[in-house]
Design an enzyme around this catalytic site. Structure first.
Site, PDB file in Angstrom:
ATOM      1  N   ARG A   1       0.815  -1.216   0.000  1.00 39.46           N
ATOM      2  CA  ARG A   1       0.000   0.000   0.000  1.00 39.46           C
ATOM      3  C   ARG A   1       0.850   1.268   0.000  1.00 39.46           C
ATOM      4  NH1 ARG A   1      -2.845  -0.872   5.481  1.00 39.46           N
ATOM      5  NH2 ARG A   1      -0.727  -1.559   5.862  1.00 39.46           N
TER       6      ARG A   1
ATOM      7  N   ASN B   1       3.063  25.527  12.094  1.00 42.30           N
ATOM      8  CA  ASN B   1       3.146  26.525  11.022  1.00 42.30           C
ATOM      9  C   ASN B   1       3.635  25.868   9.740  1.00 42.30           C
ATOM     10  OD1 ASN B   1       2.600  28.632  12.951  1.00 42.30           O
ATOM     11  ND2 ASN B   1       4.719  28.456  13.607  1.00 42.30           N
TER      12      ASN B   1
ATOM     13  N   HIS C   1      16.260  33.153  12.566  1.00 43.33           N
ATOM     14  CA  HIS C   1      15.257  33.617  13.515  1.00 43.33           C
ATOM     15  C   HIS C   1      15.342  32.862  14.831  1.00 43.33           C
ATOM     16  CE1 HIS C   1      12.935  34.130   9.523  1.00 43.33           C
ATOM     17  NE2 HIS C   1      13.595  35.242   9.791  1.00 43.33           N
TER      18      HIS C   1
ATOM     19  N   LYS D   1      11.771  24.312  17.863  1.00 50.26           N
ATOM     20  CA  LYS D   1      11.081  24.053  16.596  1.00 50.26           C
ATOM     21  C   LYS D   1      11.424  22.660  16.088  1.00 50.26           C
ATOM     22  CE  LYS D   1      11.559  28.849  15.085  1.00 50.26           C
ATOM     23  NZ  LYS D   1      12.180  29.734  14.091  1.00 50.26           N
TER      24      LYS D   1
ATOM     25  N   HIS E   1      17.556  29.882  13.729  1.00 50.40           N
ATOM     26  CA  HIS E   1      17.077  28.912  12.756  1.00 50.40           C
ATOM     27  C   HIS E   1      16.858  29.592  11.409  1.00 50.40           C
ATOM     28  CE1 HIS E   1      13.676  26.902  10.588  1.00 50.40           C
ATOM     29  NE2 HIS E   1      14.596  25.966  10.621  1.00 50.40           N
TER      30      HIS E   1
ATOM     31  N   TYR F   1       6.449  23.330  10.533  1.00 51.62           N
ATOM     32  CA  TYR F   1       7.093  23.547  11.826  1.00 51.62           C
ATOM     33  C   TYR F   1       6.097  23.222  12.929  1.00 51.62           C
ATOM     34  CZ  TYR F   1       9.549  27.313   9.175  1.00 51.62           C
ATOM     35  OH  TYR F   1      10.219  28.071   8.271  1.00 51.62           O
TER      36      TYR F   1
ATOM     37  N   ASP G   1      14.836  40.080   6.739  1.00 52.65           N
ATOM     38  CA  ASP G   1      15.972  39.194   6.981  1.00 52.65           C
ATOM     39  C   ASP G   1      17.286  39.783   6.481  1.00 52.65           C
ATOM     40  OD1 ASP G   1      14.363  37.399   8.281  1.00 52.65           O
ATOM     41  OD2 ASP G   1      14.280  35.951   6.642  1.00 52.65           O
TER      42      ASP G   1
END
Length: 180
Positions: free
Chosen positions: A23, A48, A62, A72, A119, A132, A168
């Site tokens: 399957r 997220n 971040h 995370k 990150h 996330y 950024d």
């Protein structure tokens, strides 16, 4: 799941232990007990998703600080990215070190980013999607960031950065605390 320690204290590569038959396949992607056995905070406050149109898209670096620090669990579910965990915890034995791991829909690998670590990721293919699970609530006042190309870190991204947000691009240089 298969947990592999990395060079950054508390950062784990998490591979699936798949069960396959005619399957297709099945694998557990999250288990409170297994994560706790590896010292990983298991409170999931938010989930997220980001999607990226172009190869060379950079997101990061971040993190969040008190009172809203967050760990995370990151997984690429479409395409391929190189995910980076940068240890910015000044009391950590691996302060200033980083780990870069390829995450893809094909390898189904995940990376756990501990709270207070930076990150970010670079897309290696067009049309990527990244999921996330985070242990804290997004709190704009607690958000911090560093540029992906800040010379203090010496991050060696495996490809050209062609798309990056203004936010950024404009994170400040590292504040002078010794990294290396």
């Amino acid at each position: 799941m298969i947990f592999t320690e990395t060079a950054v204290d508390g950062c784990w590569i998490i591979d699936l232990k798949a069960f396959e038959d005619e399957r297709g396949g099945f694998a557990r992607t999250f288990c409170v007990e297994e994560f706790a056995q590896h010292g990983i905070e298991t409170n999931v406050a938010q989930a997220n998703m980001s999607w990226n149109a172009k190869k060379g898209t950079m997101r990061g670096m971040h993190r969040q600080i008190e009172p809203a620090a967050e760990g995370k669990l990151v997984r690429c579910v479409r395409g391929t990215i190189v995910d980076c965990c940068l240890d910015l915890r000044e009391d950590s034995p691996t302060f200033g070190q980083n780990v870069m791991v390829e995450l893809s829909a094909d390898n189904r690998r995940a990376l756990w980013i501990p709270p207070y670590c930076g990150h970010g990721y670079l897309t290696k293919t067009d049309d990527t999607e990244v999921m996330y699970q985070v242990s804290g609530m997004y709190t704009p006042g607690a958000e911090r960031g560093q540029r992906y190309d800040d010379p203090a870190f010496g991050l060696e991204w495996p490809g050209e950065v062609t798309v990056v947000s203004e936010k950024d691009q404009n994170w400040p240089d590292w504040d002078g605390k010794k990294i290396r």
